[in-house]
Motif scaffolding. Structure first.
Motif, PDB file in Angstrom:
ATOM      1  N   ALA A 106      -7.753  -4.316  -8.625  1.00 50.68           N
ATOM      2  CA  ALA A 106      -6.552  -3.623  -9.133  1.00 50.68           C
ATOM      3  C   ALA A 106      -6.877  -2.588 -10.196  1.00 50.68           C
ATOM      4  O   ALA A 106      -6.096  -2.347 -11.104  1.00 50.68           O
ATOM      5  N   ASP A 107      -8.031  -1.969 -10.095  1.00 49.72           N
ATOM      6  CA  ASP A 107      -8.439  -0.981 -11.091  1.00 49.72           C
ATOM      7  C   ASP A 107      -9.291   0.079 -10.396  1.00 49.72           C
ATOM      8  O   ASP A 107     -10.489  -0.104 -10.200  1.00 49.72           O
ATOM      9  N   MET A 108      -8.653   1.191 -10.038  1.00 47.16           N
ATOM     10  CA  MET A 108      -9.363   2.244  -9.306  1.00 47.16           C
ATOM     11  C   MET A 108     -10.445   2.905 -10.156  1.00 47.16           C
ATOM     12  O   MET A 108     -11.466   3.351  -9.648  1.00 47.16           O
ATOM     13  N   CYS A 130      -8.275   2.051   2.027  1.00 49.44           N
ATOM     14  CA  CYS A 130      -7.281   0.989   2.265  1.00 49.44           C
ATOM     15  C   CYS A 130      -7.123   0.104   1.032  1.00 49.44           C
ATOM     16  O   CYS A 130      -6.008  -0.333   0.701  1.00 49.44           O
ATOM     17  N   GLY A 131      -8.218  -0.148   0.342  1.00 46.06           N
ATOM     18  CA  GLY A 131      -8.146  -0.944  -0.884  1.00 46.06           C
ATOM     19  C   GLY A 131      -7.301  -0.269  -1.944  1.00 46.06           C
ATOM     20  O   GLY A 131      -6.465  -0.916  -2.601  1.00 46.06           O
ATOM     21  N   PHE A 132      -7.504   1.038  -2.111  1.00 49.66           N
ATOM     22  CA  PHE A 132      -6.687   1.805  -3.068  1.00 49.66           C
ATOM     23  C   PHE A 132      -5.203   1.752  -2.673  1.00 49.66           C
ATOM     24  O   PHE A 132      -4.325   1.592  -3.526  1.00 49.66           O
ATOM     25  N   ALA A 133      -4.930   1.904  -1.373  1.00 41.01           N
ATOM     26  CA  ALA A 133      -3.545   1.891  -0.900  1.00 41.01           C
ATOM     27  C   ALA A 133      -2.876   0.552  -1.207  1.00 41.01           C
ATOM     28  O   ALA A 133      -1.700   0.507  -1.609  1.00 41.01           O
ATOM     29  N   LEU A 134      -3.610  -0.547  -1.036  1.00 39.35           N
ATOM     30  CA  LEU A 134      -3.049  -1.868  -1.322  1.00 39.35           C
ATOM     31  C   LEU A 134      -2.794  -2.054  -2.815  1.00 39.35           C
ATOM     32  O   LEU A 134      -1.835  -2.727  -3.214  1.00 39.35           O
ATOM     33  N   ILE A 135      -3.637  -1.442  -3.659  1.00 43.66           N
ATOM     34  CA  ILE A 135      -3.395  -1.504  -5.113  1.00 43.66           C
ATOM     35  C   ILE A 135      -2.075  -0.830  -5.441  1.00 43.66           C
ATOM     36  O   ILE A 135      -1.256  -1.351  -6.218  1.00 43.66           O
ATOM     37  N   TRP A 136      -1.837   0.340  -4.834  1.00 41.06           N
ATOM     38  CA  TRP A 136      -0.595   1.076  -5.103  1.00 41.06           C
ATOM     39  C   TRP A 136       0.634   0.301  -4.616  1.00 41.06           C
ATOM     40  O   TRP A 136       1.707   0.400  -5.204  1.00 41.06           O
ATOM     41  N   LEU A 137       0.473  -0.477  -3.556  1.00 40.38           N
ATOM     42  CA  LEU A 137       1.610  -1.236  -3.025  1.00 40.38           C
ATOM     43  C   LEU A 137       1.984  -2.426  -3.908  1.00 40.38           C
ATOM     44  O   LEU A 137       3.098  -2.934  -3.820  1.00 40.38           O
ATOM     45  N   GLY A 138       1.050  -2.866  -4.738  1.00 38.51           N
ATOM     46  CA  GLY A 138       1.342  -3.953  -5.672  1.00 38.51           C
ATOM     47  C   GLY A 138       1.616  -5.275  -4.978  1.00 38.51           C
ATOM     48  O   GLY A 138       0.931  -5.662  -4.030  1.00 38.51           O
ATOM     49  N   GLU A 139       2.672  -5.978  -5.420  1.00 39.52           N
ATOM     50  CA  GLU A 139       2.996  -7.301  -4.903  1.00 39.52           C
ATOM     51  C   GLU A 139       3.341  -7.277  -3.409  1.00 39.52           C
ATOM     52  O   GLU A 139       3.145  -8.269  -2.704  1.00 39.52           O
ATOM     53  N   ARG A 140       3.842  -6.150  -2.943  1.00 36.59           N
ATOM     54  CA  ARG A 140       4.199  -6.056  -1.526  1.00 36.59           C
ATOM     55  C   ARG A 140       2.983  -6.198  -0.616  1.00 36.59           C
ATOM     56  O   ARG A 140       3.112  -6.502   0.570  1.00 36.59           O
ATOM     57  N   LYS A 186       0.559  -8.383  -0.970  1.00 40.21           N
ATOM     58  CA  LYS A 186      -0.042  -9.714  -1.018  1.00 40.21           C
ATOM     59  C   LYS A 186      -0.212 -10.334   0.372  1.00 40.21           C
ATOM     60  O   LYS A 186      -1.250 -10.930   0.680  1.00 40.21           O
ATOM     61  N   THR A 187       0.782 -10.192   1.225  1.00 42.09           N
ATOM     62  CA  THR A 187       0.698 -10.761   2.573  1.00 42.09           C
ATOM     63  C   THR A 187      -0.466 -10.159   3.351  1.00 42.09           C
ATOM     64  O   THR A 187      -1.221 -10.865   4.029  1.00 42.09           O
ATOM     65  N   VAL A 188      -0.623  -8.844   3.216  1.00 42.60           N
ATOM     66  CA  VAL A 188      -1.706  -8.152   3.932  1.00 42.60           C
ATOM     67  C   VAL A 188      -3.065  -8.608   3.413  1.00 42.60           C
ATOM     68  O   VAL A 188      -3.984  -8.889   4.192  1.00 42.60           O
ATOM     69  N   THR A 189      -3.220  -8.691   2.083  1.00 40.98           N
ATOM     70  CA  THR A 189      -4.508  -9.109   1.508  1.00 40.98           C
ATOM     71  C   THR A 189      -4.842 -10.541   1.907  1.00 40.98           C
ATOM     72  O   THR A 189      -6.018 -10.868   2.143  1.00 40.98           O
ATOM     73  N   ASP A 190      -3.833 -11.389   1.992  1.00 42.85           N
ATOM     74  CA  ASP A 190      -4.075 -12.774   2.415  1.00 42.85           C
ATOM     75  C   ASP A 190      -4.567 -12.817   3.859  1.00 42.85           C
ATOM     76  O   ASP A 190      -5.495 -13.578   4.194  1.00 42.85           O
ATOM     77  N   VAL A 191      -3.955 -11.991   4.720  1.00 44.84           N
ATOM     78  CA  VAL A 191      -4.367 -11.939   6.121  1.00 44.84           C
ATOM     79  C   VAL A 191      -5.804 -11.423   6.231  1.00 44.84           C
ATOM     80  O   VAL A 191      -6.628 -11.966   6.983  1.00 44.84           O
ATOM     81  N   ILE A 192      -6.125 -10.374   5.463  1.00 45.66           N
ATOM     82  CA  ILE A 192      -7.483  -9.811   5.485  1.00 45.66           C
ATOM     83  C   ILE A 192      -8.495 -10.833   4.977  1.00 45.66           C
ATOM     84  O   ILE A 192      -9.602 -10.958   5.508  1.00 45.66           O
ATOM     85  N   ASP A 193      -8.108 -11.592   3.954  1.00 47.05           N
ATOM     86  CA  ASP A 193      -9.006 -12.612   3.408  1.00 47.05           C
ATOM     87  C   ASP A 193      -9.302 -13.679   4.452  1.00 47.05           C
ATOM     88  O   ASP A 193     -10.459 -14.069   4.654  1.00 47.05           O
ATOM     89  N   VAL A 194      -8.269 -14.161   5.132  1.00 46.54           N
ATOM     90  CA  VAL A 194      -8.457 -15.168   6.183  1.00 46.54           C
ATOM     91  C   VAL A 194      -9.288 -14.589   7.331  1.00 46.54           C
ATOM     92  O   VAL A 194     -10.162 -15.259   7.888  1.00 46.54           O
TER      93      VAL A 194
END
Length: 437
Positions: free
Chosen positions: A78-80, A173-183, A185-193
């Motif tokens: 969370a820190d570009m 994609c990582g930067f884009a997910l940082i900008w999306l914030g809490e929204r 979370k579902t995507v990051t969880d799926v990517i982690d799994v």
């Protein structure tokens, strides 16, 4: 942070039976391959598909692993600004260390002079055998290399398995997910799994590592033989010694200054080193290196950036090979290289050594490109080392691997992203468990 992809050392001190250790199985397989290649050369040469199949099986997993690891690491960071800072530090470190590698390679080959007295006439060399490699030199260079980082299509990067292109997409994609914030979370969880699933596949594929090592070594010994290489044995021996010297006098002090033992780190990644030596490819262990360096105590985001980038920019062994082979060919063909020519060669190598990522037989292609760029050493002379390139790769690939392992720890410590207590525990134990979810 998510659960580490490698389990920590068992506190109970229990260890697996020695014959179940991957490095033991790979060593036994390598010994069997050497015997088969020496006793039955034709049969040994026919074992090549075993090694090739193992390499292909690992390569198909590299792109999704890099994507999942980097995207998840950056999203949790969370820190570009930190991402940019780590990238700059890594590139500076890579440039300094590879410069040392080139200097040591040039110094060693000038002292050793393995090509002196060969008196090879360039006109007598069959240049046709190296034409396929020379044709690829047009694609080698700084500008084409930088442009090639940007893929033609999003999916194309994954289809081609280009490490830097996948890394480029993953960072965006990582930067884009940082900008999306809490929204996000579902995507990051799926990517982690998804990442954990891919690492599970890696674990399955690694069961075949001894078989792949057996096939690769049997092919090498069967095809090239042990006695037929005596004329170039001085070059091979000198190159291997140069790799050991570089690891000892450059990487050793860097490790000591960073608070860890290089020997213990080498022991920790011994499985991966042996697989590299057998297959002459560091890509075969990239997924395990990502997992092992995280298990060592390096922050996931650091590992995800440094290891994939290092596979293109921090090729210490490749730089040693390029410097050694180029001057060897000059000596063998009686081409005069004074200090000015060698400084010019060094400058060219600093550029060309970074510009062949993703090209098959990259080190050999870059060697041909370098000779073409200097215009001093006959390009056709690269045919002299074509036969032993694979054997030299068995020295340069583990050197590349060790260099990237050291770089990851150094940069993680530089960024205060290293769990030093965990690192000490893992290195003292010499292992960190198996790849798990």
């Amino acid at each position: 942070m998510t659960t580490s992809t490698l389990a920590a050392p068992s506190k109970s001190g229990s260890r697996r039976a020695w014959w179940k250790e991957l490095w033991v199985q790979v060593l036994i397989a390598m010994a069997a391959g050497i015997v088969l290649g020496a006793v039955r050369p034709e049969l040994g040469a026919q074992m090549q598909p075993l090694g090739d199949a193992f390499i292909k099986a690992i390569r198909m997993l590299i792109a999704p692993i890099i994507f999942c690891t980097v995207v998840n690491g950056i999203a949790h960071m969370a820190d570009m600004a930190k991402v940019g800072r780590v990238a700059i530090k890594a590139l500076i470190y890579f440039e300094v260390i590879t410069t040392f590698a080139l200097i040591i390679g040039l110094a060693a080959v000038n002292i050793w002079q393995p090509g002196a007295g060969m008196n090879v006439d360039p006109a007598s060399i069959n240049a046709s055998v190296v034409e396929p490699y020379v044709k690829q030199t047009a694609a080698v260079g700084l500008v084409p290399f930088l442009l090639n980082i940007i893929p033609q299509t999003f999916i194309g990067a994954f289809a081609e398995g280009n490490i830097l292109q996948v890394l480029f997409i993953a960072v965006l994609c990582g930067f884009a997910l940082i900008w999306l914030g809490e929204r996000a979370k579902t995507v990051t969880d799926v990517i982690d799994v998804g990442g954990q699933m891919i690492f599970g596949v890696v674990r399955i594929v690694m069961w075949a590592a001894p078989l792949g090592a057996f096939g690769a070594i049997a092919f090498t010994v069967g095809k090239f033989g042990l006695g037929s290489l005596s004329s170039l044995g001085r070059l091979l021996g000198g190159f291997y010694v140069t790799c050991v010297i570089f690891i000892a006098i450059v990487l050793g002090p860097i490790a000591a200054l960073s608070g860890f033992s290089l020997w213990k780190l080498i022991r920790y990644i011994r499985d991966e080193i042996l697989v590299c030596i057998a297959t002459t490819s560091s890509e075969t262990v990239l997924p395990r290196m990502l997992a092992k360096m995280e298990a060592l105590g390096c922050e996931r985001s650091i590992v995800g950036l440094v290891i994939p980038t290092g596979y293109s920019f921090n090729l210490d062994g490749t730089c040693l090979y390029l410097a050694t082979a180029a001057v060897f060919l000059a000596q063998a063909t009686n081409t005069h290289l004074d200090i000015e020519h060698q400084i010019g060669l060094l400058i060219i190598l600093l550029v060309t050594s970074k510009g062949a990522a993703g090209i098959a037989g990259a080190a050999f292609v870059v060697l041909a490109a370098t000779l073409a760029a200097t215009g001093t050493i006959p390009v056709a002379s690269v045919a002299l080392v074509l036969g032993i390139h694979r054997l030299m790769s068995q020295g340069l690939t583990p050197t590349n691997l060790i260099g990237n392992a050291v770089a990851t720890v150094v940069i993680a410590r530089w960024e205060n992203a290293l769990d030093t207590e965990r690192m000490k525990r893992v290195l003292d134990a010499g292992q960190a468990g198996d790849i798990t979810a």
